[in-house]
Design a protein around this motif. Structure first.
Motif, short mmCIF file in Angstrom:
data_model
loop_
_atom_site.label_atom_id
_atom_site.label_comp_id
_atom_site.label_asym_id
_atom_site.label_seq_id
_atom_site.Cartn_x
_atom_site.Cartn_y
_atom_site.Cartn_z
N GLY A 1 -5.29 4.61 -6.90
CA GLY A 1 -4.09 3.97 -6.29
C GLY A 1 -3.78 4.70 -4.85
N GLN A 2 -3.02 3.82 -4.25
CA GLN A 2 -2.68 4.72 -2.84
C GLN A 2 -1.69 5.82 -2.94
OE1 GLN A 2 -2.28 1.42 -4.21
NE2 GLN A 2 -2.48 -0.34 -2.64
N PHE A 3 -1.10 5.79 -4.25
CA PHE A 3 0.03 6.85 -4.30
C PHE A 3 -0.52 7.90 -5.17
CE2 PHE A 3 -0.47 3.42 -7.54
CZ PHE A 3 -0.94 3.82 -8.67
N LEU A 4 -1.91 8.16 -5.20
CA LEU A 4 -2.68 9.24 -6.10
C LEU A 4 -3.38 10.21 -5.07
CD1 LEU A 4 -4.24 7.61 -9.26
CD2 LEU A 4 -1.99 8.94 -8.96
N ALA A 5 -3.42 11.30 -5.58
CA ALA A 5 -4.30 12.34 -4.97
C ALA A 5 -5.84 12.11 -5.61
CB ALA A 5 -3.74 13.75 -5.15
N GLU B 1 -12.46 4.81 -3.62
CA GLU B 1 -11.55 5.30 -2.39
C GLU B 1 -11.00 3.93 -1.58
OE1 GLU B 1 -9.04 6.49 -0.05
OE2 GLU B 1 -9.73 8.11 -1.63
N ARG B 2 -9.67 3.78 -1.49
CA ARG B 2 -9.08 2.57 -0.51
C ARG B 2 -8.15 2.97 0.38
NH1 ARG B 2 -5.10 0.12 -0.29
NH2 ARG B 2 -5.54 -1.93 -1.39
N GLY B 3 -7.95 4.36 0.42
CA GLY B 3 -6.78 4.57 1.67
C GLY B 3 -5.67 5.19 0.58
N ALA B 4 -4.81 6.01 1.30
CA ALA B 4 -3.64 6.58 0.67
C ALA B 4 -2.37 5.96 1.48
CB ALA B 4 -3.66 8.06 0.61
N SER B 5 -1.32 5.96 0.99
CA SER B 5 -0.12 5.41 1.42
C SER B 5 0.42 6.54 2.46
CB SER B 5 1.19 5.43 0.49
OG SER B 5 0.87 4.10 -0.35
N PHE B 6 0.65 6.12 3.77
CA PHE B 6 0.82 7.17 4.71
C PHE B 6 2.40 6.64 5.50
CE2 PHE B 6 0.38 8.79 9.14
CZ PHE B 6 0.35 10.14 8.88
N GLY B 7 3.65 7.03 4.98
CA GLY B 7 4.68 6.41 5.36
C GLY B 7 4.75 5.13 4.98
N TYR B 8 5.58 4.06 5.56
CA TYR B 8 5.79 2.91 5.33
C TYR B 8 4.83 1.83 6.11
CZ TYR B 8 10.34 4.31 3.79
OH TYR B 8 11.46 5.11 3.18
N ASN B 9 4.28 0.86 5.25
CA ASN B 9 3.28 0.02 5.77
C ASN B 9 1.95 0.47 6.58
OD1 ASN B 9 6.32 -1.48 6.71
ND2 ASN B 9 4.84 -2.51 5.32
N ALA B 10 1.58 1.66 5.89
CA ALA B 10 0.37 2.11 6.72
C ALA B 10 -0.69 3.00 5.67
CB ALA B 10 0.78 3.10 7.84
N LEU B 11 -1.82 2.97 5.74
CA LEU B 11 -2.69 3.63 4.75
C LEU B 11 -3.54 4.42 5.78
CD1 LEU B 11 -4.29 0.64 2.75
CD2 LEU B 11 -2.42 2.37 2.06
N VAL B 12 -4.03 5.71 5.19
CA VAL B 12 -4.85 6.57 5.93
C VAL B 12 -6.09 6.84 4.89
CG1 VAL B 12 -3.76 8.74 5.25
CG2 VAL B 12 -5.06 8.64 7.20
N VAL B 13 -7.37 7.12 5.40
CA VAL B 13 -8.26 7.60 4.53
C VAL B 13 -8.48 8.87 4.65
CG1 VAL B 13 -10.68 7.26 3.93
CG2 VAL B 13 -9.45 5.33 4.46
#
Length: 275
Positions: A140-144, A167-179
């Motif tokens: 999940g984008q919300f999981l460590a 792995e598909r990226g993690a939430s980074f603020g609004y409307n953004a993902l970071v790997v």
């Protein structure tokens, strides 16, 4: 070293095994589209020594807008996947969203895929585990990454030992993902093969207001980094014309670009094995 996971009689994923590609259009738009992508991808992977699993969704239940195209539905979607599987002699996978679905699709698909938003849904994990099929869970984008240990424990408690972690990226603020590439070795220490989802990692959820956007120009750089770090399989959504795709177009790669991408990635994979 992670254990290997056998997907049908064609593919075995894990340390020491060839790189595997899980790929296809985001959603089943038509049989002809799926056949075109699966046929070309299968031929390219065979030439490059890459194992291949075809993926496309019969239903995208988590679209941003209720008016967005969701897919063909279970019966018609399964019919397409079954034809692709037998005509091209390749394994297939698809998303599941409801706990009743694994039983319905287990006669066709070779791998159950749990979407990132649903990776903590116990009933869904239990149903997937009890299907007897291998299970690929997207983090999940919300999981460590270390939180995926709890997902693994759920699956194994229900009798599933054939597990892939994506792995598909993690939430980074609004409307953004970071790997965070630390997640790859962290999850690999859990003892199961690790997959990198290169196209959803460049998605911009809700970036266009009523649908998601994406930056497909960053798919290859992120995939190169992931393969260099060390993964067992690569996930990519592919379409002949992503700008006209009915789902996830901005982050999908063009079918015509796939061969060039894979040549680079398999060479990096071979170098990383030597190292």
């Amino acid at each position: 070293m992670s254990k290997s996971v056998k997907i049908s009689n064609h593919v075995e994923i894990g340390s020491g095994k060839p790189l595997t590609l899980i790929a296809g259009p985001c959603v089943i738009e038509s049989y002809d589209l799926c056949y075109e992508v699966a046929n070309q991808a299968s031929k390219i992977c065979s030439q490059l020594g890459i194992q291949f699993i075809f993926k496309s969704s019969f239903d995208k239940a988590n679209r941003t807008s209720s008016s967005s195209f969701r897919g063909f539905g279970l019966d018609q979607g399964l019919s397409v996947l079954e034809k692709i599987k037998h005509q091209l002699n390749i394994p297939v996978t698809t998303d599941i969203h409801e706990s009743w679905q694994p039983k319905e699709i287990s006669s066709v698909v070779d791998l159950m895929q749990i979407p990132a938003f649903l990776c903590r849904q116990t009933d869904l994990l239990q149903a997937a585990a009890e299907s007897g099929k291998p299970v690929n869970v997207k983090k999940g984008q919300f999981l460590a990454p270390w939180d995926m240990e709890n997902v693994v424990k759920k699956l194994t408690s229900f009798g599933c030992e054939e597990i892939l972690l994506t792995e598909r990226g993690a939430s980074f603020g609004y409307n953004a993902l970071v790997v965070d590439f630390r997640s790859l070795p962290i999850m690999k220490k859990m003892g199961y093969p690790v997959v990198f989802d290169a196209t959803h990692s460049v998605q911009i959820p809700g970036g266009l207001g009523n649908k998601s956007s994406g930056q497909r120009e960053f798919v290859l750089p992120l995939a190169k980094a992931a393969v260099a770090v060390g993964i067992d399989a690569l996930f990519m959504e592919v379409h002949p014309n992503p700008d006209e795709a009915l789902s996830d177009g901005p982050n999908m790669i063009k079918l015509d670009d796939m061969e060039a991408y894979l040549k680079i990635l398999v060479s990096i994979h071979n170098l990383s094995k030597e190292g």
